[in-house]
Design a protein around this motif. Structure first.
Motif, mmCIF file in Angstrom:
data_model
loop_
_atom_site.group_PDB
_atom_site.id
_atom_site.type_symbol
_atom_site.label_atom_id
_atom_site.label_comp_id
_atom_site.label_asym_id
_atom_site.label_seq_id
_atom_site.Cartn_x
_atom_site.Cartn_y
_atom_site.Cartn_z
ATOM 1 N N SER A 244 -23.049 -23.638 67.675
ATOM 2 C CA SER A 244 -22.761 -25.379 68.245
ATOM 3 C C SER A 244 -21.612 -25.592 68.100
ATOM 4 N N ASP A 245 -20.667 -25.409 67.006
ATOM 5 C CA ASP A 245 -19.500 -26.299 66.810
ATOM 6 C C ASP A 245 -18.417 -25.475 67.357
ATOM 7 N N ARG A 282 -26.866 -25.379 60.660
ATOM 8 C CA ARG A 282 -25.609 -26.479 60.033
ATOM 9 C C ARG A 282 -24.812 -26.543 59.125
#
Length: 1009
Positions: A244-245, A282
């Motif tokens: 996601s990053d 995360r």
């Protein structure tokens, strides 16, 4: 739809956790990815402390094989199965397939994709491609002739908004923003027909495709390449993953790489077969799904493994997703699984504890934790290993430990269920204090060491002091003599809890703390000193003893449970309170405010199995049942292991964003209506609105509130209600707003809203109302004139009737007064007779004792209480010996006098709680609650001594009266008639053995008929 929480598996797989032999690869990954697993100094817990929830076709899924998982921006989770797409809101599964409205073209959903604009794309096994529209409908693209009718493995969108499609056993497809479709057949030398369902597009719009024969790469100019030889990748399966990053990762064989120009090896994991899914969460930790080998996590705790076979099924893990709240979702061939952090950790039998039924936890001065329970005694050392301490009595069975304490000399004192007290030094037995040493037989539920080093033990017969000479009972008046359930040495005083309440031994004197008078507490389970006050845990809540004044915090002040076992204050201002229905967390200042009569109900958070407890049932009536360790953690004895909580992690657990709220359905008189745009609805209808807070952490605890702008002046609390209805709203414009919150958390700021207009009915139109008003005024005027004339006519007639009726009423009033006096006199006579009859029905006329009818009522009640609470209860049947001879020799008048004197003597030796009744003739019954067989025998022996000392009987010199007794103790399966039969049988044995004898029922209380 409820999940299946893996109870045995939830903790059982800890022993299979595999930690990496070297942490260097994980640390290298952390250095390159920005502190994985660390967030503000508090990172994720070890994998063993996650709870695993499971869903299958048994609880809502249409199929057990999940191919893909996605989460749309508003918060819904979507699952791809072979029986349709499934939308999940944390409560219910909504299956969308060919037979639903809106519907799909095929049930076999291949993949899901949420594009950068937040739109959900869906593909199926026949090559159909669909996208969900804002109104909830699905738009499907018509296939071109070169569009393969094959399963679309995976999808990804590049920076130009072009959607790339990976077809099974074929090539690639591309859908442009203008809906133009292009098909790219497999190039020569590129193994696209052997593709693996993972593609990724990097920041330079390079397309990375996984295959069973290495990695395929399509450059932005359209050139296809294989992975360069200089990368030295292992042969066979290789596939990409974009986090996601934006970071790009690659799995090849049994290796995990991070792409930084060339691939950089992050972890080598041999012996675990093929990796089939990947996720970077995360915290920066890497999760890997496998084929038949379960799930792995690489992060701050090293390499951890959740193997297949016990929690996860054998087979492929096809998809991994981290939702907006940090839960990890696992799609496998055998169902859907969720891993979530919990506040509590647990140690159970599978971790090495000798038994799951834990009664006491204690930290010694060296920092070791001692765990006592039904399986014996264990020691948790600083190395994290649990070692069993093999201490045995005369029996080969393990000890059942109820209490633990440490003396000033470092020796450990261990109280047991039936084997007395053991004194240990360095885990080795030094001495045993049993019945022959002066310790009363039975439970030792509490041990305390006072400031002088004196060791006190609580037994079934009060407290005893243990020293080098053995055990001896202190000779201090006022000490409780029954079962002791708690002991604590606080500020030079010994606090004693028992089934008789609370007492304090200070300076050789005993003070009784009257908890019974305030709330009716009877059993005391624990004491805790907090800021100079003493908090007392009882079966009627908490009591605070402050400078000689007692205050109570119980159900009436907002506690969700009645009986609490212990209060443990932590170092950040919380009080952790144990009970049979979970662990309560209350701020200490809130408890003090409630005890001071302010701020009620007291704000309370209750934790259960959903929060990581092995069971909601904490244990009490043992000590210590909960403690605060030197590291600040709280440890609790439960019926399924020992639980622990680190208050330092509490804020991480509580800092959950408010659940985003969505409106899911609007019904008008039971029919669904669109609600994505402003609606105009007819008046006079029933409007029903369903909404939900999209949270997947304890979604059943979410609170809701609504506000209908145009009707409500303020928010209306709905608690956990997920629907609201309105009937007959007036015409006008309205906006319904819905907000949600986690327990104790803030409300959603971005509320869900729906705007609508209620159209007026024909009679609600302005012109119709104006005409109606005019007609109404005219009619009212005509009616007024008519009524005025009628009133004048009737007024004369009414005056005449009033005079006549007044005279009649006066006469009737005089008659009624006379009748009322007669009725009052009659009622008084009836009342006196009723009182006399009631007394005759329940009282023996000769002795004044309760009769058989009253005895049967009390026996039934006390047996129910005894069997429910586990308290002892004894019944003694007493028969005067040779009573017929007394009547025949001295007359019936003398016999009656003997019965009255016997009743007086029996009553004088009975306790306040006992019931003495005359059953008939010379037979009496004595019901003894909270009394063991031995105590009942003692009571009857005192009565016999009183009879022997009494003279003369009925004024007759030389007359001697004796009695025979049969005693039986109530068993858990007794009925009143059965208990009477056993006591009666014992009494007849006493008669047959010569009279003036006490006989006990031959069946012990532990026997079962």
């Amino acid at each position: 739809m409820g999940a299946t929480q893996t109870r045995g598996g939830r903790r059982g797989w800890r022993r299979w956790l595999v930690f990496a032999a070297s942490w260097l690869p994980a640390l290298a990954m952390a250095a390159g990815s920005g502190s994985p697993g660390i967030a503000n100094g508090v990172g994720p817990p070890p994998l063993r402390d996650y709870v695993v929830d499971e869903w299958t076709t048994r609880n809502g899924l249409p199929h057990n094989s999940l191919r893909d998982i996605a989460q749309t921006p508003e918060g819904h989770l979507w699952f791809a199965t072979w029986e349709g797409a499934v939308r999940y809101n944390g409560i219910d599964f909504n299956v969308i397939g060919r037979g639903t409205t809106p519907g799909l073209r095929d049930n076999g959903v291949g993949s899901l994709y949420v594009d950068p604009a937040g739109r959900l794309w869906l593909s199926d096994s026949r090559g159909n491609l669909g996208r969900q529209q804002p109104d909830g409908q699905w738009r499907f693209w018509e296939r071109a002739k070169d569009w393969p009718q094959a399963l679309i493995h995976d999808m990804a969108m590049d920076s130009r908004g072009r959607l790339w499609l990976l077809f099974e056993n074929h090539g690639m497809g591309r859908l442009d923003p203008d809906d133009r479709y292009t098909y790219f057949p497999p190039p020569d030398g590129i193994p696209l027909p052997a593709s693996f369902p993972h593609i990724a597009i990097d920041a330079d719009d390079r397309l990375w495709v996984g295959t069973m024969d290495g990695l395929a790469i399509r450059q932005p100019d359209g050139r296809w390449e294989r992975a360069p030889a200089r990368w030295n990748l292992p042969p066979g399966l290789a596939w990409p993953y974009r986090a996601s990053d934006g970071s790009l990762w690659m799995v090849a064989g049994d290796r995990v790489y991070r792409m930084q120009g060339d691939p950089v090896l992050v972890q080598h994991l041999p012996g675990l077969g093929h990796f089939t899914a990947m996720l970077r969460d995360r915290n920066g930790d890497i999760w890997l799904g496998t084929e038949n080998h379960g799930l792995l996590r690489i992060g701050s705790h090293g390499v951890e493994r959740l193997p297949a076979g016990e929690v996860l099924p054998n087979g492929r893990i096809s998809s991994l997703l981290e939702d907006a709240e940090g839960n990890i979702w696992v799609g496998a061939n055998g169902g859907l699984f969720r891993l979530r952090e919990t506040l509590f950790s647990a140690l159970t039998r599978r971790d090495g504890v000798s038994g799951d039924y834990v009664r006491a936890v204690f930290e010694d001065r060296d920092g070791d934790l001692w765990i006592g329970g039904g399986g014996g005694l264990d020691r948790l050392g600083a190395d994290g290993r649990i070692r069993h301490v093999d201490v045995r009595s005369d029996s080969p069975d393990a000890l059942s430990v109820l209490s633990i304490a440490q003396g000033h000399d470092g020796d450990l004192w261990v109280g047991t269920y039936a084997d007395g007290v053991f004194r240990l030094r360095d885990g080795r037995l030094q001495r045993r204090y049993a019945h022959n040493e002066g310790v009363p037989s039975g439970h030792v539920r509490a041990i305390a060491v006072d400031d002088e080093g004196v060791v006190w033990a609580g037994t079934r017969r009060g407290v005893v002091v243990l020293d080098g000479q053995g055990a001896h009972a202190p000779t201090v008046p006022g000490l409780p003599q029954g079962l002791i359930t708690a002991l604590a040495s606080i500020d030079g005083a010994l606090w004693i809890g028992s089934v008789e309440g609370a007492h304090v031994l200070r300076d050789g004197k005993v003070e009784r703390i009257d908890v019974d008078a305030m709330g009716g507490a009877r059993s005391v389970f624990g004491f805790r000193s907090v800021h100079g006050d003493v908090w007392i845990a009882t079966d009627r809540g908490l009591y605070r003893y402050h400078e000689g004044t007692l205050a109570r915090v119980g159900l009436e002040q907002g506690l969700p449970v009645d009986a609490v076992f212990q209060l443990v204050p932590d170092r950040v201002g919380n009080a952790w309170v144990t009970s049979n229905r979970g662990v309560l967390r209350i701020r200490m200042e809130a408890l003090d405010s409630a005890a001071n009569g302010r701020a009620t109900p007291v704000p309370t958070e209750r934790y259960t199995e959903a929060d990581g407890l092995p069971t909601s049932q904490a244990n009490g009536s043992s000590s210590p049942s909960a403690i605060l360790r030197r590291d600040g953690s709280v440890w609790i004895a439960t019926a399924a292991g020992v639980a622990s909580v680190d208050p330092a992690r509490l804020q991480r657990y509580l800092d959950r964003r408010p659940p985003p709220t969505v409106i899911e359905r609007v019904e008008l008189d039971g029919r669904n209506v669109p609600f994505n745009s402003r609606a105009s609805l007819p008046g006079g209808k029933r409007i029903g609105v369903s909404y939900v807070g999209l949270s997947y952490v304890m979604s059943d605890r979410i609170r809701y509130r609504t506000r209908l702008i145009g009707l409500d002046a303020d928010w209306v609390e709905r608690d956990r209600q997920r629907t609201v209805e309105y009937m007959g709203l007036p015409p006008g414009d309205y906006v319904l707003q819905v907000a949600a919150a986690h327990p104790g958390g803030p409300w959603t700021r971005d509320v869900a809203s729906w705007s609508f207009t209620i159209k007026p009915l024909w009679w609600q139109r302005g012109d119709v109302r104006a005409m109606g008003a005019l007609l109404l005024l005219a009619g009212l005027y005509v009616l007024y004139r008519y009524l005025l004339n009628r009133y004048r006519t009737k007024n004369v007639r009414l005056a005449r009737l009033v005079n006549e009726r007044t005279r009649d009423l006066q006469a009737q009033a005089e008659r009624l007064l006379a009748a009322d006096r007669e009725r009052a006199q009659l009622l008084e006579r009836v009342r006196r007779q009723a009182v006399a009859y009631e007394r005759q029905a329940r009282e023996d006329a000769l002795t004044g004792l309760p009769n058989r009818r009253r005895f049967d009522e009390i026996l039934k009640r006390d047996m129910a209480v005894s069997q429910r609470a586990g308290h002892p209860l004894c019944l003694a049947l007493i028969d005067l010996d040779h009573f017929k001879r007394i009547n025949d020799t001295h007359s019936h008048a003398v016999g009656d006098a003997v019965l009255r004197e016997a009743a007086i003597l029996f009553a004088a030796q009975s306790r306040t709680a006992d019931l003495l009744a005359r059953l008939g003739g010379e037979e009496f019954a004595l019901l003894l609650p909270d009394t063991t067989l031995e105590e009942a025998i003692n009571i009857c022996e005192r009565m016999q001594e009183t009879f022997d000392a009494h003279a003369p009987w009925a004024g007759v010199d030389g007359l001697r009266v004796t009695f025979s007794v049969g005693i039986a103790q109530c068993r858990f399966d007794d009925t009143p008639s059965r208990l009477l039969e056993r006591a009666d049988a014992a009494m007849y044995r006493a008669k047959n053995q010569g009279r003036n004898i006490i006989c006990v029922d031959a069946n012990p209380p532990e026997a079962r008929l």
